[in-house]
Design a protein around this motif. Structure first.
Motif, short mmCIF file in Angstrom:
data_model
loop_
_atom_site.label_atom_id
_atom_site.label_comp_id
_atom_site.label_asym_id
_atom_site.label_seq_id
_atom_site.Cartn_x
_atom_site.Cartn_y
_atom_site.Cartn_z
N ALA A 1 -4.81 21.32 -21.62
CA ALA A 1 -4.48 21.16 -20.52
C ALA A 1 -4.25 22.45 -19.83
O ALA A 1 -4.68 22.73 -18.46
CB ALA A 1 -3.23 20.27 -20.09
N GLY A 2 -3.64 23.49 -20.33
CA GLY A 2 -3.51 24.95 -19.85
C GLY A 2 -4.72 25.60 -19.56
O GLY A 2 -4.95 26.34 -18.61
N ILE A 3 -5.78 25.55 -20.50
CA ILE A 3 -7.08 25.94 -20.23
C ILE A 3 -7.74 25.34 -19.17
O ILE A 3 -8.45 26.04 -18.25
CB ILE A 3 -7.97 25.75 -21.37
CG1 ILE A 3 -7.29 26.79 -22.67
CG2 ILE A 3 -9.40 26.08 -21.13
CD1 ILE A 3 -7.98 26.46 -24.04
N GLY A 4 -7.75 23.85 -18.82
CA GLY A 4 -7.98 23.28 -17.93
C GLY A 4 -7.67 23.89 -16.58
O GLY A 4 -8.36 23.95 -15.40
N LEU A 5 -6.14 24.01 -16.41
CA LEU A 5 -5.58 24.70 -15.28
C LEU A 5 -6.00 26.17 -14.83
O LEU A 5 -6.12 26.61 -13.68
CB LEU A 5 -4.12 24.61 -15.48
CG LEU A 5 -3.41 23.21 -15.37
CD1 LEU A 5 -1.90 23.48 -15.75
CD2 LEU A 5 -3.56 22.61 -13.94
N SER A 6 -6.54 26.88 -15.85
CA SER A 6 -7.25 28.13 -15.65
C SER A 6 -8.69 27.91 -15.01
O SER A 6 -9.23 29.10 -14.80
CB SER A 6 -7.21 28.84 -16.85
OG SER A 6 -5.84 29.01 -17.37
N TYR B 1 -7.92 23.17 -10.69
CA TYR B 1 -6.50 22.25 -10.70
C TYR B 1 -6.62 20.85 -10.82
O TYR B 1 -5.59 20.32 -11.22
CB TYR B 1 -5.73 22.65 -9.41
CG TYR B 1 -5.41 24.40 -9.64
CD1 TYR B 1 -4.98 24.94 -10.58
CD2 TYR B 1 -5.70 25.07 -8.31
CE1 TYR B 1 -4.81 26.24 -10.78
CE2 TYR B 1 -5.27 26.42 -8.50
CZ TYR B 1 -4.93 27.33 -9.48
OH TYR B 1 -4.61 28.41 -9.52
N THR B 2 -7.79 20.28 -10.60
CA THR B 2 -7.83 18.85 -10.55
C THR B 2 -7.69 18.18 -12.14
O THR B 2 -7.30 17.18 -12.11
CB THR B 2 -9.38 18.57 -10.26
OG1 THR B 2 -10.28 19.35 -11.11
CG2 THR B 2 -9.64 18.80 -8.76
N ILE B 3 -7.51 18.97 -13.13
CA ILE B 3 -7.37 18.43 -14.48
C ILE B 3 -5.75 17.92 -14.38
O ILE B 3 -5.21 17.20 -15.27
CB ILE B 3 -7.24 19.60 -15.39
CG1 ILE B 3 -7.35 18.70 -16.94
CG2 ILE B 3 -6.20 20.64 -15.54
CD1 ILE B 3 -7.79 19.67 -17.94
N GLY B 4 -4.93 18.42 -13.27
CA GLY B 4 -3.64 17.85 -13.20
C GLY B 4 -3.54 16.40 -12.94
O GLY B 4 -2.58 15.76 -13.37
N LEU B 5 -4.67 15.67 -12.62
CA LEU B 5 -4.78 14.34 -12.50
C LEU B 5 -4.89 13.81 -14.02
O LEU B 5 -4.14 12.56 -14.05
CB LEU B 5 -6.02 13.96 -11.84
CG LEU B 5 -6.20 14.33 -10.21
CD1 LEU B 5 -7.49 14.04 -9.72
CD2 LEU B 5 -5.25 13.60 -9.49
N LEU B 6 -5.16 14.36 -14.89
CA LEU B 6 -5.04 13.69 -16.23
C LEU B 6 -3.54 13.80 -16.68
O LEU B 6 -3.05 12.76 -17.35
CB LEU B 6 -5.73 14.79 -17.21
CG LEU B 6 -6.10 14.08 -18.66
CD1 LEU B 6 -6.62 12.89 -18.48
CD2 LEU B 6 -6.87 15.21 -19.41
#
Length: 209
Positions: free
Chosen positions: A176-181, A184-189
């Motif tokens: 998730a941290g890699i996704g946020l980098s 930012y839409t990975i926050g929906l997960l």
């Protein structure tokens, strides 16, 4: 495989292929994956950058911890690829190829855990032909690392919430941290995982830990 141990008449009733058909199915999926990867390689090396890729390549020439419209991972991946292969189309897109392979790996493992290997092979094959996934594994945009991080996050969340493995939370957090980098839409997960824990009694115990 588990379904191969079922009686022959039951396998025919539910449409499960025989062992020989299973070998042919595996070979077909492997051929599709190999052909799709070959197409990505050809495209990555010979077709000029689209405007968005050129824009993110400019990011990579001025590395920072963030930019006006995106987090920094796309720039870091492009800088990594161009360091290895020079300022070429392939160098810019090398990170996208790696992200596509990562997405395929985690989608296969996630589907195998949930539904078994036949479904995992089908998911792997579909991942090569559906336009979004094919392009996200080839074009160097923030969607490439986002898709890989999303697939990895889903895999580790399944291992934690359904498989009950506490150490999988570490993998979920890193993914998730890699996704946020990436985007930012990975926050929906994270919201979806929280709702799942509220609704699923076995998973709800993680809210107390």
């Amino acid at each position: 495989m588990k379904w191969q141990s079922a009686p022959a008449h039951l396998r025919r009733l539910i449409g499960v292929p025989a062992a020989g058909a299973d070998v042919k199915w595996r070979a077909l999926v492997i051929a599709i994956v190999g052909y799709a990867f070959f197409l990505r390689l050809i495209y990555s090396a010979q077709v000029e950058l689209i405007p968005e890729e050129a824009y993110y390549w400019n990011y990579s020439r001025h590395l920072d911890f963030g930019y006006l419209d995106h987090p920094p991972l796309v720039a870091w991946l492009i800088r990594f690829g161009t360091t290895l292969f020079g300022n070429t189309e392939f160098g810019v897109r090398f990170g996208a190829l790696c992200c596509g392979a990562t997405s395929a790996l985690y989608i296969f493992r996630l589907t195998r855990n949930l539904f078994g290997e036949p479904s995992a092979l089908l998911a792997l094959g579909m991942l090569q032909v559906l336009p979004f996934f094919f392009l996200s594994g080839m074009l160097m945009t923030p969607d490439a690392p986002l898709t890989a991080a999303w697939a990895a996050s889903l895999y580790f969340l399944e291992r934690a919430l359904i498989g009950g493995r506490s150490r999988a939370w570490i993998g979920a957090g890193i993914s998730a941290g890699i996704g946020l980098s990436s985007k930012y839409t990975i926050g929906l997960l994270g919201i979806a995982a929280f709702v799942f824990m509220l609704l699923d009694p076995p998973a709800r115990r993680w809210l107390r830990r």
